[in-house]
Design a protein around this motif. Structure first.
Motif, short mmCIF file in Angstrom:
data_model
loop_
_atom_site.label_atom_id
_atom_site.label_comp_id
_atom_site.label_asym_id
_atom_site.label_seq_id
_atom_site.Cartn_x
_atom_site.Cartn_y
_atom_site.Cartn_z
N PHE A 60 0.84 -1.19 0.00
CA PHE A 60 0.00 0.00 0.00
C PHE A 60 0.88 1.26 0.00
CE2 PHE A 60 -2.82 -3.08 2.24
CZ PHE A 60 -3.84 -3.09 1.30
N VAL A 61 0.38 2.29 -0.67
CA VAL A 61 1.05 3.59 -0.70
C VAL A 61 0.12 4.60 -0.03
CG1 VAL A 61 2.04 5.39 -2.16
CG2 VAL A 61 2.23 2.98 -2.85
N ASP A 62 0.47 5.01 1.17
CA ASP A 62 -0.35 5.96 1.93
C ASP A 62 0.18 7.35 1.65
OD1 ASP A 62 -1.94 7.31 3.67
OD2 ASP A 62 -1.49 6.07 5.42
N SER A 63 -0.52 8.08 0.82
CA SER A 63 -0.01 9.36 0.29
C SER A 63 -0.44 10.58 1.09
CB SER A 63 -0.46 9.53 -1.17
OG SER A 63 -1.88 9.48 -1.27
N HIS A 64 -1.04 10.38 2.26
CA HIS A 64 -1.47 11.53 3.06
C HIS A 64 -1.53 11.12 4.52
CE1 HIS A 64 -4.25 15.26 3.41
NE2 HIS A 64 -4.04 14.81 4.65
N THR A 65 -0.49 11.50 5.30
CA THR A 65 -0.50 11.24 6.74
C THR A 65 0.06 12.44 7.49
OG1 THR A 65 1.71 10.34 7.22
CG2 THR A 65 0.12 8.84 6.17
N HIS A 66 -0.30 12.50 8.76
CA HIS A 66 0.23 13.51 9.69
C HIS A 66 0.77 12.76 10.91
CE1 HIS A 66 -2.21 16.84 7.71
NE2 HIS A 66 -2.94 15.78 7.38
N LEU A 67 1.82 12.00 10.74
CA LEU A 67 2.27 11.08 11.79
C LEU A 67 3.04 11.75 12.91
CD1 LEU A 67 3.48 7.85 9.92
CD2 LEU A 67 1.19 8.44 10.72
N VAL A 68 3.59 12.94 12.69
CA VAL A 68 4.46 13.57 13.70
C VAL A 68 3.62 14.53 14.54
CG1 VAL A 68 6.60 14.80 14.14
CG2 VAL A 68 6.37 13.42 12.06
N PHE A 69 3.34 14.13 15.76
CA PHE A 69 2.52 14.99 16.63
C PHE A 69 2.70 14.57 18.08
CE2 PHE A 69 -0.18 11.43 15.35
CZ PHE A 69 -0.68 10.98 16.58
N GLY A 70 2.35 15.48 18.97
CA GLY A 70 2.33 15.19 20.39
C GLY A 70 0.89 15.13 20.88
N GLY A 71 0.69 14.45 22.00
CA GLY A 71 -0.62 14.40 22.63
C GLY A 71 -1.63 13.58 21.85
N ASP A 72 -2.90 13.78 22.18
CA ASP A 72 -4.00 13.15 21.46
C ASP A 72 -5.21 14.08 21.56
OD1 ASP A 72 -5.85 12.39 23.72
OD2 ASP A 72 -4.14 11.15 24.29
N ARG A 73 -6.29 13.71 20.91
CA ARG A 73 -7.51 14.52 20.97
C ARG A 73 -8.73 13.65 21.27
NH1 ARG A 73 -5.92 17.66 15.69
NH2 ARG A 73 -8.14 18.03 15.33
N THR A 74 -8.56 12.83 22.31
CA THR A 74 -9.64 11.95 22.73
C THR A 74 -10.88 12.74 23.11
OG1 THR A 74 -7.98 10.40 23.56
CG2 THR A 74 -10.24 10.08 24.30
N GLU A 75 -10.68 13.85 23.83
CA GLU A 75 -11.84 14.64 24.27
C GLU A 75 -12.62 15.18 23.08
OE1 GLU A 75 -10.60 17.63 26.99
OE2 GLU A 75 -9.94 16.19 28.53
N GLU A 76 -11.90 15.63 22.05
CA GLU A 76 -12.57 16.12 20.84
C GLU A 76 -13.37 15.01 20.17
OE1 GLU A 76 -11.15 17.28 16.39
OE2 GLU A 76 -10.01 18.20 18.02
N PHE A 77 -12.79 13.81 20.12
CA PHE A 77 -13.49 12.67 19.52
C PHE A 77 -14.77 12.36 20.30
CE2 PHE A 77 -14.08 8.00 19.21
CZ PHE A 77 -14.35 7.92 17.85
N GLU A 78 -14.66 12.36 21.62
CA GLU A 78 -15.85 12.09 22.43
C GLU A 78 -16.91 13.17 22.24
OE1 GLU A 78 -14.08 11.79 26.30
OE2 GLU A 78 -13.80 9.61 26.13
#
Length: 380
Positions: A60-78
């Protein structure tokens, strides 16, 4: 040392004359595909692997990712699960966490996600910056990405950080920040949406990047109609990504300019948003790609098999259309020679415990990946 892979029920090569083979075999030599054909005609090799009636596909060729980050956004998802709609502003939460994270923490987290993607069959991936939004932080995010992939996209124009004004920030991104990252990045992107950057601001950023020799991508028409797709076509971008809200003129512009429409159905799944019109794009002659858009806010998955299943269920694609978009389509969006198994290709391939690629959609959520080769080396 040559390797014969035999016992292949279905082999997908994307050869122009015969894109799929049945009862097939494949030879890897020197890290590249040396031969494909009917199993009965396979040549002798130093080693043999038996797929036992499984399927072999390009990695597979994944041509769009944002893998470099800190933290998470669990609260936003909820909060979204409770009914709050998605807006671009949540990105600033990740910016704060990324700035606060050490480079070593970012390195470990990004490597873990890249390894996770590889286990599910992704042998080529693109990684964007965009969660630093200072000269120093954007460069270090791209340097982390450079340890994992040759496809590194500068996304300084993600959102305007709170400490500055839009005009000053666009000047920073197009000038000192771009100068600092140009030796690390291979491409540049801009988020052309209400709440992020308008068409003229994106034009300034992208043309500055093009002048530095960077390839162009555009986050376009995700949250509503806008100028992003037309700008991508006008500037000759490799891809316009998201492409959810499209006019007939937008579709024609993508087709006529040869811009790949990178679709990210996992983001729409996560945010309960409308899906991109994949069938309409394909029928109009637009090249499409599928990607995970892996990020902590709207699509926290590295699984391209999941994306393929979504594309079949929600975008109206056949399994082979979805697989093509997830392999050769993604490679086209990156101007890469990955995504196929024609003779001479780098031996990036996935052996599935399934008789056909249809099972990627038929058995969603099931790990069908038996073996992964990247450059001819077994990595799973």
């Amino acid at each position: 040392m040559s390797l014969l892979i035999r016992g292949i029920r279905t082999l997908v090569t994307w050869d122009e004359e015969q894109p799929t083979l049945t009862d097939a075999a494949l030879v890897v030599d020197g890290g590249r595909v040396a031969w494909t054909g009917n199993a009965s005609a396979s040549p002798p090799c130093d080693e043999t692997v038996d797929c036992a009636g499984g399927t072999v596909i390009p990695g597979f060729v994944d041509s769009h990712t944002h893998l470099v980050f800190g933290g998470d956004r669990t609260e936003e998802f909820e909060a979204r699960l409770a009914g709050r709609p998605y807006a671009a502003g949540g990105i600033r939460t990740t910016v704060a966490a990324t700035r606060a994270a050490s480079t070593e923490v970012l390195r470990r987290r990004t490597a873990r996600l890249a390894a996770e993607a590889l286990r599910s069959g992704t042998t080529t991936l693109e990684v964007k910056s965009g969660y630093g939004l200072t000269v120093e932080d954007e460069r270090r995010c791209l340097e982390v990405a450079a340890e994992l992939t040759p496809h590194r996209t500068f996304l300084g124009a993600h959102v305007v950080p709170p400490e500055t004004t839009p005009a000053d920030y666009v000047a920073l991104v197009s000038g000192p920040m771009l100068d600092a990252v140009a030796g690390v990045a291979t491409a540049i992107d801009a988020f052309c949406e209400e709440g992020a950057f308008d068409g003229e601001q994106c034009r300034e950023v992208l043309t500055a990047g093009a002048a530095q020799g960077l390839a162009l991508h555009v986050h376009a028409n995700q949250l509503g109609p806008g100028p992003g797709v037309q700008l991508a076509a006008e500037l000759g971008a490799l891809s316009a990504d998201h492409c959810t809200h499209l006019s007939d003129a937008d579709v024609a512009a993508l087709r006529d300019a040869g811009v790949v429409a990178v679709l990210v159905p996992a983001a729409e799944f996560s945010t309960a948003s409308p899906y991109a019109p994949a069938r309409r794009l394909l029928d109009a002659g637009v090249t499409i790609a599928l990607a995970t858009d892996c990020n902590p806010g709207t699509s926290f998955t590295t699984s391209m098999p999941f994306v393929v299943a979504l594309a079949c269920r929600e975008l109206g694609l056949t399994p082979l259309e979805a697989l093509h978009a997830a392999t050769l389509g993604g490679a086209t969006a990156l101007a890469s020679d990955a995504g196929h198994l024609r003779v001479g290709a780098r031996a990036d391939l996935v052996a599935l415990d399934a008789p056909s690629p249809t099972w990627l959609a038929y058995r969603p959520g099931v790990d069908l990946v038996r073996t992964v080769l990247r450059g001819g080396e077994v990595v799973r």
